[in-house]
Write a protein that holds these residues in place. Structure first.
Motif: not given
Length: 440
Positions: A75-78, A81, A103, A109, A112, A114-115, A132
């Motif tokens: 899980v990625q944010h900006r 990871t 997280l 989290a 916003g 996330y990917r 997304r």
């Protein structure tokens, strides 16, 4: 050559053939070579609200594997990871990864985008797919109407009455649905929630339909309101337990948004729970008729019929009085509505009465009038006035059936003087209001 030597030579000659490896078998081209697993994300729902309220707190990412593989998730944010799972063997078919919004640090989290990236590894090859998703824990605000409370304090510990605050919600413009009934259904499906300082819902109250006050202000209801709904809260939780003194918030909620968050209609109001006791209080107002606040005079005309109205004029018999004169041929009606504010806080237990003093415009004449009170949406029984007299109405509830409608205006009581025959003068009014106030 001896036999022994011949045997040795023969063995030596055959040795290279004995040590040579067997010829390689031809491949069986009827069997296909093993391929790396393909992974494809099928759907996520995209939005969820991991706020532990029991509604869409988790997000399931469904995916399909074409063959067994070792699957891991990021899980990625900006670009960073924030969650990574260890690879686990998964069979071919439709599978899912469930994220609870936590997280790697153990924190929730932040709101916003996330990917979510899935990696499937098999036969030394890794295939990936991404989607997304959105974390959204903020309630949706609906600017659809007005919301007010009859009082900013409720007294559940009072013993003289079972105190409540009354809330009113109403559309200030056409919103959901084009008809009055559709909007009333919208309000009926809404709820009033009472929330403590920790954000816990301590009580949920249903709305009941309530009619608005007319534009002239003659009735004890909300103004500037389409269909309206009313509820009461007694300072207790859903189990009937009195709440600790302090500040609470009341909000109107209507369903949930796509992420699972509440949809909040109108503003959020604060109310204080007090442990104080209440005691009855009586306010008496003596008003000259001409000094009493007049909300409006009875209008002329009604759905096309010709009804000529003559508003009251200053009295020549009583200083500060008003004359209601029906003697001119064009004066079919001579009436007026009066009002005065209710002091202090407002409860469903408030009552009032009105006394009017007057007499025929000409002393000894035969003029007469009628005194009535308005409560809620009801006109109370008439009280005829003939000759020189002081006539009192019954003691009536300021808001019958607990219908206290907060509005932008100070709460008030209303009464009517209607000239019946001839010419009659009202000299003064005495308004008596009974309320409940905190013990000093």
């Amino acid at each position: 050559m001896s036999r022994r030597l011949a045997a040795v030579l023969t063995a030596a000659a055959l040795l290279p053939f004995a040590a040579a490896p067997a010829a390689a078998a031809s491949p069986d081209r009827s069997q296909p070579a093993a391929r790396a697993a393909q992974v494809r994300i099928l759907g996520t729902g995209s939005q969820f609200s991991p706020n532990a309220d029991g509604h869409r707190d988790r997000l399931a990412v469904r995916y399909r594997l074409s063959a067994p593989a070792r699957v891991s998730v990021e899980v990625q944010h900006r670009g960073r990871t924030v969650v990574r799972t260890a690879p686990k063997v998964r069979r071919a078919g439709t599978r899912s990864f469930v994220w609870d919004g936590t997280l790697a640090s153990g924190k929730r989290a932040a709101d916003g985008a996330y990917r979510v990236v899935l990696h499937a590894t098999g036969h030394a090859t890794t295939r990936s797919d991404a989607a997304r998703v959105v974390v959204d824990t903020s309630p949706t605000r609906l600017d659809v109407g007005t919301f007010g409370l009859s009082s900013d304090t409720v007294y559940p510990y009072a013993t003289v009455i079972d105190d409540v605050v009354v809330g009113n919600f109403g559309f200030d413009s056409l919103y959901y649905g084009d008809t009055w009934n559709e909007q009333q259904e919208w309000i009926a499906a809404s709820r009033a929630q009472v929330v403590d300082r920790d954000g816990h819902v301590v009580a949920t109250e249903r709305f009941t339909p309530a009619s608005p006050r007319t534009a002239g202000g003659s009735m004890d209801g909300p103004t500037s309101c389409g269909p309206c709904g009313r509820f009461t809260w007694d300072g207790r939780d859903s189990d009937g337990v009195r709440q600790a003194p302090g500040t609470y918030r009341i909000r109107v909620v209507h369903g949930r948004d796509a992420a699972g968050n509440l949809r909040i209609a109108g503003p959020v109001r604060a109310v204080t729970v007090s442990a104080a006791q209440l005691e009855p209080s009586t306010t008496v107002r003596d008003l000259l008729a001409a000094d009493a606040t007049r909300t409006y005079d009875i209008p002329t005309g009604c759905l096309g019929c010709e009804v000529s109205s003559c508003p009251p004029v200053d009295s020549t018999r009583f200083t500060g009085g008003l004359t209601f004169d029906r003697t001119p041929s064009h004066c079919r009606v001579s009436s007026a509505l009066f009002t005065t504010p209710v002091p202090g806080r407002r409860t469903p237990y408030d009552t009032f009465s009105v006394a009017a003093t007057g007499g025929p415009s000409t002393e000894g004449g035969d003029g007469s009038a009628d005194l009535r009170t308005y409560t809620g949406l009801t006109i109370e029984p008439s009280h005829p006035m003939t000759g020189d007299a002081t006539v009192s109405t019954d003691v009536v509830s300021v808001s019958p059936n607990s219908e206290v409608y907060p509005s932008d205006h100070a709460p008030s009581v209303t009464w009517l003087i209607d000239g019946l025959a001839g010419s009659y003068d009202i000299a003064s009014f005495t308004v008596t209001i009974h309320t409940y106030v905190p013990v000093a």
